[in-house]
Design a protein around this motif. Sequence first.
Motif, PDB file in Angstrom:
ATOM      1  N   THR A  32       0.841  -1.187   0.000  1.00 53.96           N
ATOM      2  CA  THR A  32       0.000   0.000   0.000  1.00 53.96           C
ATOM      3  C   THR A  32       0.880   1.241   0.000  1.00 53.96           C
ATOM      4  O   THR A  32       1.757   1.390   0.852  1.00 53.96           O
ATOM      5  CB  THR A  32      -0.934   0.024   1.225  1.00 53.96           C
ATOM      6  N   VAL A  33       0.645   2.104  -0.991  1.00 51.70           N
ATOM      7  CA  VAL A  33       1.378   3.362  -1.117  1.00 51.70           C
ATOM      8  C   VAL A  33       0.348   4.479  -1.230  1.00 51.70           C
ATOM      9  O   VAL A  33      -0.505   4.439  -2.115  1.00 51.70           O
ATOM     10  CB  VAL A  33       2.283   3.370  -2.364  1.00 51.70           C
ATOM     11  N   GLU A  34       0.422   5.439  -0.308  1.00 49.67           N
ATOM     12  CA  GLU A  34      -0.492   6.581  -0.305  1.00 49.67           C
ATOM     13  C   GLU A  34      -1.949   6.137  -0.412  1.00 49.67           C
ATOM     14  O   GLU A  34      -2.732   6.681  -1.181  1.00 49.67           O
ATOM     15  CB  GLU A  34      -0.116   7.559  -1.417  1.00 49.67           C
ATOM     16  N   GLY A  35      -2.312   5.111   0.344  1.00 45.16           N
ATOM     17  CA  GLY A  35      -3.682   4.629   0.397  1.00 45.16           C
ATOM     18  C   GLY A  35      -4.115   3.735  -0.747  1.00 45.16           C
ATOM     19  O   GLY A  35      -5.238   3.245  -0.768  1.00 45.16           O
ATOM     20  N   PRO A  60      10.345   6.875  -6.320  1.00 48.55           N
ATOM     21  CA  PRO A  60      11.355   6.429  -5.363  1.00 48.55           C
ATOM     22  C   PRO A  60      11.365   7.320  -4.119  1.00 48.55           C
ATOM     23  O   PRO A  60      11.202   8.534  -4.206  1.00 48.55           O
ATOM     24  CB  PRO A  60      12.666   6.551  -6.151  1.00 48.55           C
ATOM     25  N   GLY A  61      11.499   6.670  -2.981  1.00 47.73           N
ATOM     26  CA  GLY A  61      11.469   7.377  -1.706  1.00 47.73           C
ATOM     27  C   GLY A  61      10.122   7.309  -1.021  1.00 47.73           C
ATOM     28  O   GLY A  61       9.998   7.613   0.161  1.00 47.73           O
ATOM     29  N   ALA A  62       9.084   6.889  -1.756  1.00 54.20           N
ATOM     30  CA  ALA A  62       7.738   6.809  -1.177  1.00 54.20           C
ATOM     31  C   ALA A  62       7.705   5.775  -0.057  1.00 54.20           C
ATOM     32  O   ALA A  62       8.257   4.685  -0.180  1.00 54.20           O
ATOM     33  CB  ALA A  62       6.720   6.444  -2.257  1.00 54.20           C
ATOM     34  N   GLU A  63       7.062   6.121   1.044  1.00 52.15           N
ATOM     35  CA  GLU A  63       6.862   5.184   2.152  1.00 52.15           C
ATOM     36  C   GLU A  63       5.731   4.233   1.780  1.00 52.15           C
ATOM     37  O   GLU A  63       4.766   4.638   1.121  1.00 52.15           O
ATOM     38  CB  GLU A  63       6.512   5.942   3.429  1.00 52.15           C
ATOM     39  N   LEU A  64       5.829   2.998   2.226  1.00 50.79           N
ATOM     40  CA  LEU A  64       4.787   2.026   1.893  1.00 50.79           C
ATOM     41  C   LEU A  64       4.628   1.018   3.015  1.00 50.79           C
ATOM     42  O   LEU A  64       5.460   0.925   3.912  1.00 50.79           O
ATOM     43  CB  LEU A  64       5.124   1.320   0.573  1.00 50.79           C
ATOM     44  N   THR A  65       3.533   0.286   2.950  1.00 47.67           N
ATOM     45  CA  THR A  65       3.249  -0.780   3.903  1.00 47.67           C
ATOM     46  C   THR A  65       3.195  -2.091   3.138  1.00 47.67           C
ATOM     47  O   THR A  65       2.577  -2.173   2.078  1.00 47.67           O
ATOM     48  CB  THR A  65       1.900  -0.540   4.612  1.00 47.67           C
ATOM     49  N   ILE A  66       3.841  -3.110   3.671  1.00 53.78           N
ATOM     50  CA  ILE A  66       3.885  -4.435   3.071  1.00 53.78           C
ATOM     51  C   ILE A  66       3.044  -5.356   3.936  1.00 53.78           C
ATOM     52  O   ILE A  66       3.260  -5.437   5.146  1.00 53.78           O
ATOM     53  CB  ILE A  66       5.339  -4.944   3.002  1.00 53.78           C
ATOM     54  N   ARG A  67       2.057  -6.035   3.316  1.00 51.94           N
ATOM     55  CA  ARG A  67       1.155  -6.912   4.070  1.00 51.94           C
ATOM     56  C   ARG A  67       1.032  -8.275   3.413  1.00 51.94           C
ATOM     57  O   ARG A  67       0.990  -8.396   2.211  1.00 51.94           O
ATOM     58  CB  ARG A  67      -0.250  -6.316   4.094  1.00 51.94           C
ATOM     59  N   HIS A  68       0.928  -9.268   4.278  1.00 50.23           N
ATOM     60  CA  HIS A  68       0.588 -10.618   3.841  1.00 50.23           C
ATOM     61  C   HIS A  68      -0.565 -11.030   4.736  1.00 50.23           C
ATOM     62  O   HIS A  68      -0.379 -11.345   5.910  1.00 50.23           O
ATOM     63  CB  HIS A  68       1.794 -11.555   3.994  1.00 50.23           C
ATOM     64  N   SER A  69      -1.773 -11.004   4.191  1.00 48.64           N
ATOM     65  CA  SER A  69      -2.976 -11.182   5.005  1.00 48.64           C
ATOM     66  C   SER A  69      -3.060 -12.547   5.684  1.00 48.64           C
ATOM     67  O   SER A  69      -3.542 -12.649   6.811  1.00 48.64           O
ATOM     68  CB  SER A  69      -4.231 -10.939   4.163  1.00 48.64           C
ATOM     69  N   GLY A  72      -0.499 -12.333   8.706  1.00 47.29           N
ATOM     70  CA  GLY A  72      -0.526 -11.175   9.586  1.00 47.29           C
ATOM     71  C   GLY A  72       0.701 -10.289   9.437  1.00 47.29           C
ATOM     72  O   GLY A  72       0.837  -9.286  10.145  1.00 47.29           O
ATOM     73  N   LEU A  73       1.616 -10.633   8.525  1.00 43.92           N
ATOM     74  CA  LEU A  73       2.798  -9.810   8.273  1.00 43.92           C
ATOM     75  C   LEU A  73       2.362  -8.402   7.901  1.00 43.92           C
ATOM     76  O   LEU A  73       1.512  -8.204   7.045  1.00 43.92           O
ATOM     77  CB  LEU A  73       3.624 -10.410   7.132  1.00 43.92           C
ATOM     78  N   ASN A  74       2.953  -7.409   8.564  1.00 45.87           N
ATOM     79  CA  ASN A  74       2.625  -6.013   8.293  1.00 45.87           C
ATOM     80  C   ASN A  74       3.829  -5.171   8.710  1.00 45.87           C
ATOM     81  O   ASN A  74       4.104  -5.050   9.891  1.00 45.87           O
ATOM     82  CB  ASN A  74       1.375  -5.620   9.073  1.00 45.87           C
ATOM     83  N   LEU A  75       4.573  -4.628   7.747  1.00 45.77           N
ATOM     84  CA  LEU A  75       5.705  -3.781   8.089  1.00 45.77           C
ATOM     85  C   LEU A  75       5.860  -2.660   7.083  1.00 45.77           C
ATOM     86  O   LEU A  75       5.224  -2.673   6.028  1.00 45.77           O
ATOM     87  CB  LEU A  75       6.995  -4.587   8.209  1.00 45.77           C
ATOM     88  N   THR A  76       6.677  -1.690   7.435  1.00 50.21           N
ATOM     89  CA  THR A  76       6.849  -0.525   6.577  1.00 50.21           C
ATOM     90  C   THR A  76       8.172  -0.600   5.837  1.00 50.21           C
ATOM     91  O   THR A  76       9.112  -1.268   6.254  1.00 50.21           O
ATOM     92  CB  THR A  76       6.802   0.775   7.397  1.00 50.21           C
ATOM     93  N   GLY A  77       8.210   0.113   4.731  1.00 56.81           N
ATOM     94  CA  GLY A  77       9.411   0.173   3.916  1.00 56.81           C
ATOM     95  C   GLY A  77       9.401   1.413   3.061  1.00 56.81           C
ATOM     96  O   GLY A  77       8.557   2.306   3.235  1.00 56.81           O
ATOM     97  N   ARG A  78      10.338   1.440   2.120  1.00 54.05           N
ATOM     98  CA  ARG A  78      10.485   2.588   1.246  1.00 54.05           C
ATOM     99  C   ARG A  78      10.804   2.085  -0.154  1.00 54.05           C
ATOM    100  O   ARG A  78      11.583   1.138  -0.322  1.00 54.05           O
ATOM    101  CB  ARG A  78      11.626   3.459   1.777  1.00 54.05           C
ATOM    102  N   LEU A  79      10.197   2.708  -1.153  1.00 52.11           N
ATOM    103  CA  LEU A  79      10.463   2.352  -2.540  1.00 52.11           C
ATOM    104  C   LEU A  79      11.837   2.905  -2.922  1.00 52.11           C
ATOM    105  O   LEU A  79      12.072   4.108  -2.832  1.00 52.11           O
ATOM    106  CB  LEU A  79       9.385   2.929  -3.463  1.00 52.11           C
ATOM    107  N   ILE A  80      12.725   2.015  -3.310  1.00 53.20           N
ATOM    108  CA  ILE A  80      14.072   2.422  -3.728  1.00 53.20           C
ATOM    109  C   ILE A  80      14.070   2.796  -5.202  1.00 53.20           C
ATOM    110  O   ILE A  80      14.675   3.773  -5.607  1.00 53.20           O
ATOM    111  CB  ILE A  80      15.095   1.288  -3.478  1.00 53.20           C
ATOM    112  N   GLY A  81      13.385   2.005  -6.009  1.00 56.99           N
ATOM    113  CA  GLY A  81      13.345   2.289  -7.443  1.00 56.99           C
ATOM    114  C   GLY A  81      12.524   1.267  -8.197  1.00 56.99           C
ATOM    115  O   GLY A  81      12.173   0.216  -7.673  1.00 56.99           O
TER     116      GLY A  81
END
Length: 119
Positions: A32-35, A60-69, A72-81
């Motif tokens: 998920t990026v910007e909703g 690049p640089g956008a914050e995002l959330t990574i989920r595996h429903s 329950g995996l749910n963590l944050t990251g950043r788009l590198i490219g």
Amino acid sequence: MLSAILRAIGLFSKDERRQYERYPVTSPLEVTVEGVAHSCIVDNVSVGGLRLEPPVDAVPGAELTIRHSESGLNLTGRLIGNDATGSRISFNSEEAGAVVSVWVRMMHEQQSEAQARAE
């Protein structure tokens, strides 16, 4: 022994080109990026991040959330490219990255073994 442990969790010695070893996997995730949610497949994973297919529509640089429903995996990251076929994502936490890297690889191995038994 320490080097074997570091290699097992994806840390390389200083003479390696990359900071973390990459492991090929195939696993669905939602990013998920910007909703806006994107359905992706993990192409490879390391302690530092992962590569997704197809590319995520973000800069690049956008914050995002990574989920595996399912897990329950749910963590944050950043788009590198992005490139023509995928996106490179870095985890915001190396500790979380270590856990995710091992978890995704184990999940991939279990799925591969189950497919092999079914054939």
